[in-house]
Design an enzyme around this catalytic site. Structure first.
Site, short mmCIF file in Angstrom:
data_model
loop_
_atom_site.label_atom_id
_atom_site.label_comp_id
_atom_site.label_asym_id
_atom_site.label_seq_id
_atom_site.Cartn_x
_atom_site.Cartn_y
_atom_site.Cartn_z
N TYR A 118 0.80 -1.14 -0.09
CA TYR A 118 -0.12 -0.05 -0.02
C TYR A 118 0.90 1.18 0.01
CZ TYR A 118 1.11 0.39 5.05
OH TYR A 118 2.09 0.77 6.13
N PHE A 146 2.50 9.58 3.41
CA PHE A 146 2.72 9.56 4.90
C PHE A 146 3.51 8.04 5.30
CE2 PHE A 146 -1.79 8.69 4.32
CZ PHE A 146 -2.07 7.77 5.04
N ASP A 147 2.91 7.21 4.35
CA ASP A 147 3.57 5.72 4.54
C ASP A 147 3.64 5.10 3.23
OD1 ASP A 147 4.41 3.57 6.25
OD2 ASP A 147 2.76 3.17 6.90
N TYR A 200 -9.13 7.61 11.32
CA TYR A 200 -8.80 7.63 12.79
C TYR A 200 -9.89 8.73 13.67
CZ TYR A 200 -4.31 5.50 11.76
OH TYR A 200 -3.69 4.46 11.08
#
Length: 277
Positions: free
Chosen positions: A148, A158-159, A204
């Site tokens: 991903y 961000f990742d 979140y």
């Protein structure tokens, strides 16, 4: 595979943090080979995760647990299927049939005792939403590997598992991932790539003002050395560890924010289902 169930007199015990026993099942090819009851030793949340690790448990089936406990278990590599009730053996069989739907972190046991316990005036903000509908899809309950890439709306990454060179492995629908990511993978086929845009409620959550709280510095030895922006781990009234960020400080008080750093943010993911194990 080993599955542990919070256990009390044949049934699924409803409060992970207070369970006195686990019933641990050895499972192979979808069949229960053996089981045994193991005492928890009356230890707290963090040590309960250690009990599961000591017994090489892959999955925990339980009634209620908070987000802090779920995060501790995820960090230990233990998947979670929460919201189970009734006979423990039947709960395991339902999971093996793909019929046990995980509710994720929930607040049932905390509501009975006055809040989620991040602090005395705490709310449920960090629990990711109480009583969320179960994840549905053909891959629920299966161990999957995905690549991903995550970005914010402005394109900032961000990742990325691609950058690390290793696919992410998790049990789909077991509460190890944020809800929108889990749901996206639930109906994918191996080799398929999807792009998803998640609103905060699917990720979140929204920041909860009840998760911002002040503490007198004299009541928290060591807090005088903390700086604004620093992240630290605290314990709630139930012994669960949770992460907070220092957002303000003066001569007498320090203010913490227990909201996740990505709370309130829209997230984008490109997800590739590498394989189903």
């Amino acid at each position: 595979m080993k599955i542990a169930v919070t256990y009390d007199n044949g049934n699924v015990f409803q409060h992970f943090g207070r369970t006195e026993n686990f019933k641990i099942y050895e499972v192979k090819d979808g069949e229960i080979l053996s089981s045994e009851v193991v005492g928890s030793g009356g230890r707290g949340h963090e040590s309960l995760a250690e009990v599961l690790l000591e017994n090489s448990v892959d999955l925990l089936i339980c009634g209620g647990l908070g987000a802090g406990a779920q995060n501790a278990l995820a960090s230990a590599g233990v998947a979670v299927a929460a919201g189970a009730q009734g006979d423990a053996d039947e709960a395991v069989k339902a999971f093996l049939r793909g019929e046990l739907q995980n509710t994720g972190a929930n607040c049932d046991h905390h509501h009975e005792e006055g809040g989620c316990g991040h602090h005395e005036e705490g709310g449920c903000g960090s629990c990711g939403g109480c009583h969320a509908p179960a994840i549905e899809g053909k891959n629920v309950g299966k161990t999957v590997r995905v690549h991903y890439r995550g970005t914010f709306n402005d394109g900032t990454q961000f990742d990325s598992s691609y950058d690390r060179g290793t696919p992410l492995e998790f049990v789909c629908g077991a509460g190890m991932m944020i809800r929108g990511f889990d749901q996206a993978v639930a109906d994918m086929d191996p080799g398929q790539i999807v792009d998803v845009h998640l609103m905060p409620e699917e990720a979140y959550g929204q920041p909860n003002p009840m998760n911002i709280f002040q503490v007198e510095i004299v009541q928290m030895p060591g807090s005088e050395g903390l700086d604004v922006g620093q992240q630290v781990m605290l314990r709630d009234d139930y012994g669960q560890r949770f992460r907070v960020r220092v957002i303000d400080k003066d001569e007498t008080t320090i203010t913490f924010d227990a909201n996740h750093e990505m709370a309130g943010k829209e997230l984008n993911f490109r997800i590739e289902l590498v394989e189903i194990l």
